[in-house]
Motif scaffolding. Structure first.
Motif, PDB file in Angstrom:
ATOM      1  N   GLY A 152       0.810  -1.213   0.000  1.00 15.76           N
ATOM      2  CA  GLY A 152       0.000   0.000   0.000  1.00 15.76           C
ATOM      3  C   GLY A 152       0.840   1.259   0.000  1.00 15.76           C
ATOM      4  N   TYR A 153       1.885   1.279   0.820  1.00 20.24           N
ATOM      5  CA  TYR A 153       2.733   2.469   0.892  1.00 20.24           C
ATOM      6  C   TYR A 153       3.533   2.664  -0.391  1.00 20.24           C
ATOM      7  N   LEU A 154       4.002   1.589  -0.982  1.00 20.05           N
ATOM      8  CA  LEU A 154       4.739   1.707  -2.236  1.00 20.05           C
ATOM      9  C   LEU A 154       3.828   2.193  -3.364  1.00 20.05           C
ATOM     10  N   LEU A 155       2.586   1.725  -3.370  1.00 16.30           N
ATOM     11  CA  LEU A 155       1.636   2.181  -4.384  1.00 16.30           C
ATOM     12  C   LEU A 155       1.356   3.674  -4.223  1.00 16.30           C
ATOM     13  N   ALA A 156       1.188   4.127  -2.993  1.00 13.68           N
ATOM     14  CA  ALA A 156       0.939   5.548  -2.757  1.00 13.68           C
ATOM     15  C   ALA A 156       2.114   6.401  -3.220  1.00 13.68           C
ATOM     16  N   ALA A 157       3.333   5.950  -2.934  1.00 14.74           N
ATOM     17  CA  ALA A 157       4.518   6.696  -3.361  1.00 14.74           C
ATOM     18  C   ALA A 157       4.574   6.797  -4.883  1.00 14.74           C
ATOM     19  N   ARG A 158       4.262   5.703  -5.557  1.00  9.19           N
ATOM     20  CA  ARG A 158       4.263   5.734  -7.032  1.00  9.19           C
ATOM     21  C   ARG A 158       3.221   6.703  -7.551  1.00  9.19           C
ATOM     22  N   ARG A 159       2.049   6.692  -6.964  1.00  9.48           N
ATOM     23  CA  ARG A 159       0.987   7.605  -7.410  1.00  9.48           C
ATOM     24  C   ARG A 159       1.380   9.064  -7.211  1.00  9.48           C
ATOM     25  N   LEU A 160       2.136   9.341  -6.148  1.00  4.55           N
ATOM     26  CA  LEU A 160       2.557  10.713  -5.879  1.00  4.55           C
ATOM     27  C   LEU A 160       3.812  11.095  -6.653  1.00  4.55           C
ATOM     28  N   GLY A 161       4.487  10.100  -7.224  1.00  3.87           N
ATOM     29  CA  GLY A 161       5.717  10.358  -7.961  1.00  3.87           C
ATOM     30  C   GLY A 161       6.886  10.701  -7.060  1.00  3.87           C
ATOM     31  N   VAL A 162       6.899  10.115  -5.857  1.00  2.00           N
ATOM     32  CA  VAL A 162       7.957  10.373  -4.886  1.00  2.00           C
ATOM     33  C   VAL A 162       8.634   9.051  -4.527  1.00  2.00           C
ATOM     34  N   GLU A 163       9.964   9.053  -4.481  1.00  2.00           N
ATOM     35  CA  GLU A 163      10.689   7.851  -4.077  1.00  2.00           C
ATOM     36  C   GLU A 163      10.353   7.501  -2.625  1.00  2.00           C
ATOM     37  N   PRO A 164      10.349   6.204  -2.287  1.00  2.00           N
ATOM     38  CA  PRO A 164      10.025   5.812  -0.913  1.00  2.00           C
ATOM     39  C   PRO A 164      10.858   6.533   0.148  1.00  2.00           C
ATOM     40  N   ALA A 165      12.138   6.742  -0.123  1.00  2.00           N
ATOM     41  CA  ALA A 165      13.004   7.390   0.863  1.00  2.00           C
ATOM     42  C   ALA A 165      12.588   8.833   1.126  1.00  2.00           C
ATOM     43  N   GLY A 166      11.818   9.417   0.226  1.00  2.00           N
ATOM     44  CA  GLY A 166      11.361  10.794   0.400  1.00  2.00           C
ATOM     45  C   GLY A 166      10.011  10.904   1.083  1.00  2.00           C
ATOM     46  N   CYS A 167       9.457   9.776   1.527  1.00  2.00           N
ATOM     47  CA  CYS A 167       8.124   9.760   2.151  1.00  2.00           C
ATOM     48  C   CYS A 167       8.234   9.610   3.661  1.00  2.00           C
TER      49      CYS A 167
END
Length: 200
Positions: A152-167
């Motif tokens: 879920g968190y990885l999908l949200a990051a992709r939708r926002l266009g932000v790398e996981p480390a930036g979340c």
């Protein structure tokens, strides 16, 4: 109390919903107890919080096992959601999380990542007037694997266009924090209502 954030140059905030944005866990517990009472089943508060973040269906299955019952999973889930919706007018936002949300709104993109249904999340955020603050929502229907899986968190990051480390993730359960960690994201733990009350 204040909610200190970890150090970092974060480019997106990802929030769990129940118990994180919305101070709804006591209301959820009331809805659970009322729904389960119709089947002669108990759900003590300490167990309710220990199982925080688990899918509704899994909780019903495990309660059946614990109590030797055969409650129909879908019927109990529907009844619990119906009772929760009735109680929604009484919910408020978690003040410490709302402060960060208000401070960063318009500066950073936001996502909700919840194991609850889209219907439930939408109703909760609408009740608080916060629905329009979020750029995307990832709910139970969007994932094949619940928290602590990072899907879920990885999908949200992709939708926002932000790398996981930036979340930066805001979470109130061990399962949610584990999901954020598995996704490679920093997290901040939101205390339960009883913990927050003890520090005020």
């Amino acid at each position: 109390m204040t909610l200190p954030l970890p150090a970092g140059d974060f480019r997106a905030y990802l929030f769990d919903c129940d118990g994180t944005i919305v101070d709804s866990m006591p209301v959820h517990h009331r809805a659970w107890r009322a729904a389960l009472a119709e089947w002669g089943c108990e759900f003590p508060e300490d167990l309710f919080y220990a199982w925080g973040g688990r899918p509704v269906a899994d909780i019903v299955v495990d309660l059946n096992r614990r109590h030797g019952l055969a409650m129909p999973v879908e019927a109990v889930a529907r009844r619990r959601e119906e009772l929760f919706q009735r109680l929604l007018p009484g919910v408020t936002a978690v003040p410490e999380v709302l402060a960060h949300l208000e401070r960063a709104h318009g500066r950073l993109p936001f996502a909700v990542v919840s194991g609850s249904t889209r219907e439930s999340v939408t109703a909760s955020l609408t009740a608080l007037g916060l629905l329009d603050r979020f750029d995307t929502m990832v709910c139970a229907e969007d994932c094949t694997r619940p928290k602590p899986d990072p899907e879920g968190y990885l999908l949200a990051a992709r939708r926002l266009g932000v790398e996981p480390a930036g979340c930066l993730v805001f979470e109130d359960t061990d399962l949610g924090v584990a999901a954020a960690t598995a996704a490679g994201m920093a997290s901040v733990r939101v205390p339960h209502p009883r913990e927050r009350a003890a520090t005020r």
